[in-house]
Design a protein around this motif. Structure first.
Motif, mmCIF file in Angstrom:
data_model
loop_
_atom_site.group_PDB
_atom_site.id
_atom_site.type_symbol
_atom_site.label_atom_id
_atom_site.label_comp_id
_atom_site.label_asym_id
_atom_site.label_seq_id
_atom_site.Cartn_x
_atom_site.Cartn_y
_atom_site.Cartn_z
ATOM 1 N N ASP A 260 0.881 -1.325 -0.021
ATOM 2 C CA ASP A 260 0.003 0.189 -0.021
ATOM 3 C C ASP A 260 0.812 1.290 -0.090
ATOM 4 O O ASP A 260 1.915 1.410 0.610
ATOM 5 C CB ASP A 260 -0.726 -0.112 1.299
ATOM 6 C CG ASP A 260 -1.877 -1.384 1.271
ATOM 7 O OD1 ASP A 260 -2.296 -1.799 0.152
ATOM 8 O OD2 ASP A 260 -1.984 -1.687 2.517
ATOM 9 N N ILE A 261 0.429 2.199 -0.807
ATOM 10 C CA ILE A 261 1.350 3.549 -0.805
ATOM 11 C C ILE A 261 0.707 4.294 0.217
ATOM 12 O O ILE A 261 -0.596 4.890 0.212
ATOM 13 C CB ILE A 261 1.035 4.046 -2.041
ATOM 14 C CG1 ILE A 261 1.776 3.358 -3.161
ATOM 15 C CG2 ILE A 261 1.703 5.638 -2.068
ATOM 16 C CD1 ILE A 261 1.729 3.906 -4.502
ATOM 17 N N LEU A 262 1.641 4.930 1.211
ATOM 18 C CA LEU A 262 1.116 5.825 2.458
ATOM 19 C C LEU A 262 1.379 7.055 1.997
ATOM 20 O O LEU A 262 0.913 7.913 2.308
ATOM 21 C CB LEU A 262 1.867 5.439 3.693
ATOM 22 C CG LEU A 262 1.942 3.913 4.031
ATOM 23 C CD1 LEU A 262 2.759 3.952 5.277
ATOM 24 C CD2 LEU A 262 0.327 3.663 4.198
ATOM 25 N N LEU A 263 2.568 7.214 1.146
ATOM 26 C CA LEU A 263 2.763 8.593 0.793
ATOM 27 C C LEU A 263 3.249 8.846 -0.749
ATOM 28 O O LEU A 263 3.986 7.878 -1.037
ATOM 29 C CB LEU A 263 4.010 9.505 1.636
ATOM 30 C CG LEU A 263 4.497 10.766 1.297
ATOM 31 C CD1 LEU A 263 3.289 11.608 1.605
ATOM 32 C CD2 LEU A 263 5.515 11.014 2.272
ATOM 33 N N TRP A 264 2.780 9.734 -1.637
ATOM 34 C CA TRP A 264 3.251 9.597 -3.089
ATOM 35 C C TRP A 264 3.239 11.231 -3.304
ATOM 36 O O TRP A 264 2.359 11.934 -3.520
ATOM 37 C CB TRP A 264 2.207 8.878 -3.729
ATOM 38 C CG TRP A 264 2.356 8.747 -5.249
ATOM 39 C CD1 TRP A 264 1.862 9.668 -6.344
ATOM 40 C CD2 TRP A 264 3.010 7.923 -5.919
ATOM 41 N NE1 TRP A 264 2.401 8.991 -7.274
ATOM 42 C CE2 TRP A 264 3.215 7.981 -7.112
ATOM 43 C CE3 TRP A 264 4.043 6.803 -5.268
ATOM 44 C CZ2 TRP A 264 3.841 7.438 -7.975
ATOM 45 C CZ3 TRP A 264 4.556 5.927 -6.198
ATOM 46 C CH2 TRP A 264 4.445 6.207 -7.717
ATOM 47 N N ASP A 265 4.365 11.790 -3.371
ATOM 48 C CA ASP A 265 4.512 13.378 -3.356
ATOM 49 C C ASP A 265 5.745 13.675 -4.131
ATOM 50 O O ASP A 265 6.804 13.335 -3.604
ATOM 51 C CB ASP A 265 4.445 13.806 -1.690
ATOM 52 C CG ASP A 265 4.417 15.471 -1.936
ATOM 53 O OD1 ASP A 265 4.324 15.814 -2.656
ATOM 54 O OD2 ASP A 265 4.287 15.979 -0.550
ATOM 55 N N PHE A 266 5.267 14.682 -5.146
ATOM 56 C CA PHE A 266 6.400 14.988 -5.940
ATOM 57 C C PHE A 266 6.079 16.567 -6.307
ATOM 58 O O PHE A 266 5.209 17.081 -6.300
ATOM 59 C CB PHE A 266 6.264 14.305 -7.357
ATOM 60 C CG PHE A 266 6.225 12.690 -7.227
ATOM 61 C CD1 PHE A 266 7.693 12.350 -7.276
ATOM 62 C CD2 PHE A 266 5.231 12.094 -6.967
ATOM 63 C CE1 PHE A 266 7.892 10.950 -7.117
ATOM 64 C CE2 PHE A 266 5.223 10.691 -7.160
ATOM 65 C CZ PHE A 266 6.770 10.059 -7.005
ATOM 66 N N ALA A 267 7.306 17.210 -6.615
ATOM 67 C CA ALA A 267 7.348 18.559 -6.849
ATOM 68 C C ALA A 267 6.554 18.961 -7.992
ATOM 69 O O ALA A 267 5.805 19.802 -8.025
ATOM 70 C CB ALA A 267 8.588 19.031 -6.994
#
Length: 357
Positions: A260-267
């Motif tokens: 499971d993806i808990l964090l997926w954060d990109f500029a």
């Protein structure tokens, strides 16, 4: 004719292979072998029409046997895998490929010599979340990779180690929390971050008795691309936590817990980011074997066996072939060497390190 699978070693993990093969179109389990016949007979009760052998040579002659799945204890993979390759059977080996580089190489060489396919079972690469993560890395979304960490803080009871004479031994387990449990995430991390340049590790036995190997370990890693990382492994962390992988770069961060993806954060966000977050949002009820080795899914085995059959039919290379499977063994052996010598260890290793046996 269906593709015929034969299983060598009929313990717990063999049942996951059976379930995966049952879900493969045009494939079936046709033969079983175990040095303890009662284990093969027990597994055979769930497989209609399967043949059971007490002689490995006769097993390899079974009509319609195309692929041999090696599910024996880790340090007993080489002998049966090499014999299967010499009998011109394709070979699937449960993780680890073997417990020394020399023994890994003998399997790889036998399969190459006999022109048969070889795969190492490391199914974490086939999870949807991890595949999305790999795609994001390869497309440059993280910018310059800076940190890659993985944590396998699991729990195993003393009864687990006492249940089999091979468990927790250097000779047949090849190591402890790293070689037996965390090897999935060792493979996953180098696949995501790139090859490893050097490691520095500390391992110890802190929670269990009557075992020779580590139940707790921490290692720092420098990757060849310059990034740093941490590899933690344990079977001493009650009650057992879900395994976690964290990837960081100059333009992005992602955290995957189990699948499971808990964090997926990109500029720079994309339209697909919300879909990825929603698709791989946290789910309930999947412990991933954190405290119970039988509480795992066979979905990864199924995906990997599909890939293996495709490689056979197209004369391609399996996603995780012998050389890919060897890499995680080498990284773990380097961690053990560092722990025993108190020094940083550079990769690739020139030979198998001297470890307690």
């Amino acid at each position: 004719m269906p593709i015929g699978f034969g299983l060598v070693g009929c313990g717990m993990i063999a049942s996951f292979h059976v379930r995966a093969i049952e879900d493969l179109r045009g494939a079936k389990v046709v033969a079983l072998f175990d040095s303890f016949p009662a284990s093969a007979e027990r597994l055979a009760k769930s497989i209609p029409g399967v043949a059971v052998y007490s002689d490995y040579g006769e097993f390899l002659k079974h009509p319609g046997l195309d692929i041999v799945n090696v599910c024996t204890p880790s340090g007993a993979h080489m002998e049966v895998a090499v014999k299967a390759a010499n009998a011109k059977k394709h070979v699937v080996v449960e993780k680890p490929l073997e417990i020394t580089l020399k023994r890994c190489d003998k399997i790889i060489e036998a399969c190459k010599k006999n022109k048969v396919k070889l795969a190492t079972i490391l199914p974490s690469r086939f999870s949807g979340a991890n595949m999305a993560l790999k795609k994001a890395i390869d497309s440059g979304r993280f910018g310059k990779l800076t940190l890659g960490d993985t944590y396998v803080k699991w729990w195993r009871s003393q009864e687990y180690y006492d249940s089999g004479g091979w468990r927790g031994t250097w000779a047949l387990d090849g190591g402890g929390a790293y070689m037996n449990q965390a090897i999935h995430n060792v493979d996953l991390l180098y696949w995501l971050m790139g090859d490893v340049a050097e490691v520095s590790g500390i391992t110890d036995r802190l929670a269990h008795e009557r075992i020779e190997v580590e139940d707790t370990g921490v290692a720092t890693v420098r990757f060849k691309n310059g990034a740093l990382g941490v590899l933690e492994a344990s079977t001493s962390a009650y009650p057992g936590l879900l395994k976690k992988t964290e990837i960081h770069g100059t333009t992005g961060t992602a955290i995957v817990e189990q699948d499971d993806i808990l964090l997926w954060d990109f500029a720079k966000s994309t339209k697909k980011d919300d879909t990825i977050r929603e698709t791989y949002a946290k789910k309930e009820g999947n412990t991933g074997g954190a405290s119970d080795p039988s509480a795992i899914s066979y979905a990864g085995h199924l995906a990997q066996l599909k890939d293996f059959i495709k490689a056979i039919k197209t004369n391609g290379t399996p996603v995780i072939d012998g050389r890919e499977g060897r890499k995680s063994v080498e990284i773990i052996l380097a961690i053990y060497k560092s722990s025993h010598t108190g020094r940083r260890v550079q990769l690739p290793l020139k030979s198998d390190p001297r470890l307690p046996r």
